[in-house]
Design a protein around this motif. Structure first.
Motif, PDB file in Angstrom:
ATOM      1  N   TRP A   1       0.865  -1.169   0.000  1.00 30.85           N
ATOM      2  CA  TRP A   1       0.000   0.000   0.000  1.00 30.85           C
ATOM      3  C   TRP A   1       0.915   1.236   0.000  1.00 30.85           C
ATOM      4  CZ3 TRP A   1      -5.028   0.705  -0.809  1.00 30.85           C
ATOM      5  CH2 TRP A   1      -5.896  -0.395  -0.641  1.00 30.85           C
ATOM      6  N   TYR A   2       0.522   2.200  -0.821  1.00 33.44           N
ATOM      7  CA  TYR A   2       1.289   3.421  -0.969  1.00 33.44           C
ATOM      8  C   TYR A   2       0.331   4.599  -0.830  1.00 33.44           C
ATOM      9  CZ  TYR A   2       4.432   0.138  -3.337  1.00 33.44           C
ATOM     10  OH  TYR A   2       5.231  -0.942  -3.633  1.00 33.44           O
ATOM     11  N   ARG A   3       0.894   5.775  -0.654  1.00 33.74           N
ATOM     12  CA  ARG A   3       0.039   6.956  -0.639  1.00 33.74           C
ATOM     13  C   ARG A   3       0.774   8.152  -1.233  1.00 33.74           C
ATOM     14  NH1 ARG A   3      -0.463   8.526   5.831  1.00 33.74           N
ATOM     15  NH2 ARG A   3       1.526   9.662   6.028  1.00 33.74           N
ATOM     16  N   GLN A   4      -0.019   9.047  -1.783  1.00 31.67           N
ATOM     17  CA  GLN A   4       0.541  10.267  -2.352  1.00 31.67           C
ATOM     18  C   GLN A   4      -0.305  11.444  -1.918  1.00 31.67           C
ATOM     19  OE1 GLN A   4       1.116  10.285  -6.626  1.00 31.67           O
ATOM     20  NE2 GLN A   4       2.660  11.894  -6.458  1.00 31.67           N
ATOM     21  N   ALA A   5       0.296  12.301  -1.140  1.00 35.72           N
ATOM     22  CA  ALA A   5      -0.372  13.507  -0.684  1.00 35.72           C
ATOM     23  C   ALA A   5      -0.144  14.622  -1.696  1.00 35.72           C
ATOM     24  CB  ALA A   5       0.159  13.914   0.691  1.00 35.72           C
ATOM     25  N   PRO A   6      -1.007  15.631  -1.723  1.00 35.97           N
ATOM     26  CA  PRO A   6      -0.833  16.739  -2.669  1.00 35.97           C
ATOM     27  C   PRO A   6       0.556  17.376  -2.554  1.00 35.97           C
ATOM     28  CG  PRO A   6      -2.970  16.878  -1.618  1.00 35.97           C
ATOM     29  CD  PRO A   6      -2.226  15.793  -0.906  1.00 35.97           C
ATOM     30  N   GLY A   7       1.222  17.493  -3.694  1.00 35.43           N
ATOM     31  CA  GLY A   7       2.531  18.119  -3.711  1.00 35.43           C
ATOM     32  C   GLY A   7       3.666  17.259  -3.215  1.00 35.43           C
ATOM     33  N   LYS A   8       3.388  16.005  -2.909  1.00 34.97           N
ATOM     34  CA  LYS A   8       4.434  15.117  -2.393  1.00 34.97           C
ATOM     35  C   LYS A   8       4.588  13.891  -3.279  1.00 34.97           C
ATOM     36  CE  LYS A   8       4.008  16.467   2.460  1.00 34.97           C
ATOM     37  NZ  LYS A   8       3.846  15.961   3.863  1.00 34.97           N
ATOM     38  N   GLN A   9       5.700  13.232  -3.148  1.00 33.80           N
ATOM     39  CA  GLN A   9       5.928  11.998  -3.895  1.00 33.80           C
ATOM     40  C   GLN A   9       5.177  10.839  -3.260  1.00 33.80           C
ATOM     41  OE1 GLN A   9      10.244  11.526  -4.056  1.00 33.80           O
ATOM     42  NE2 GLN A   9      10.284  12.479  -6.082  1.00 33.80           N
ATOM     43  N   ARG A  10       4.905   9.860  -4.076  1.00 39.21           N
ATOM     44  CA  ARG A  10       4.268   8.640  -3.588  1.00 39.21           C
ATOM     45  C   ARG A  10       5.201   7.949  -2.601  1.00 39.21           C
ATOM     46  NH1 ARG A  10       3.167   6.236  -8.280  1.00 39.21           N
ATOM     47  NH2 ARG A  10       1.062   7.091  -8.438  1.00 39.21           N
TER      48      ARG A  10
END
Length: 113
Positions: free
Chosen positions: A36-45
């Motif tokens: 599981w991965y996540r990507q926040a606005p303006g940030k890398q996955r």
């Protein structure tokens, strides 16, 4: 090739919980390690957690003690149980074979009051 589709995201208040699901089009047993991965606005996955076929798991520091990854090889689904959510957990969450560079649409998680 097994396709993975994420679901279960939504809007939750700080301190709340969500369970994300990653449904496979075929047998997830064919995938050695799923993450599981996540990507926040303006940030890398970023990696959240990974689970191997044999049951080993690994968590990023921010996920330890709050998130739990699990594989159901019968239902061909991988779950991410997220507790004690904070606004910093707001992101699009993805699941994927750790060896794959192709990504699905993910599922949006928003933590806000």
């Amino acid at each position: 090739q097994v396709q993975l589709v994420e679901s279960g995201g939504g809007l939750v208040q700080p301190g709340g919980s969500l369970r994300l699901s990653c449904a496979a089009s075929g047998s997830i047993f064919s995938i050695a390690t799923i993450g599981w991965y996540r990507q926040a606005p303006g940030k890398q996955r970023a990696v959240v957690a990974i689970a191997s076929r044999g049951g080993a798991t690994h968590y990023s520091e921010f996920a330890k003690g709050r998130f739990t990854i699990s594989r159901d090889n019968v239902k061909n689904t991988v779950y991410l149980q997220m507790n004690s959510l904070t606004p910093e957990d707001t992101a699009v969450y993805y699941c994927n074979d750790v060896t794959s560079s192709e990504w699905g649409q993910g599922t949006q998680v928003t933590v806000s009051s």
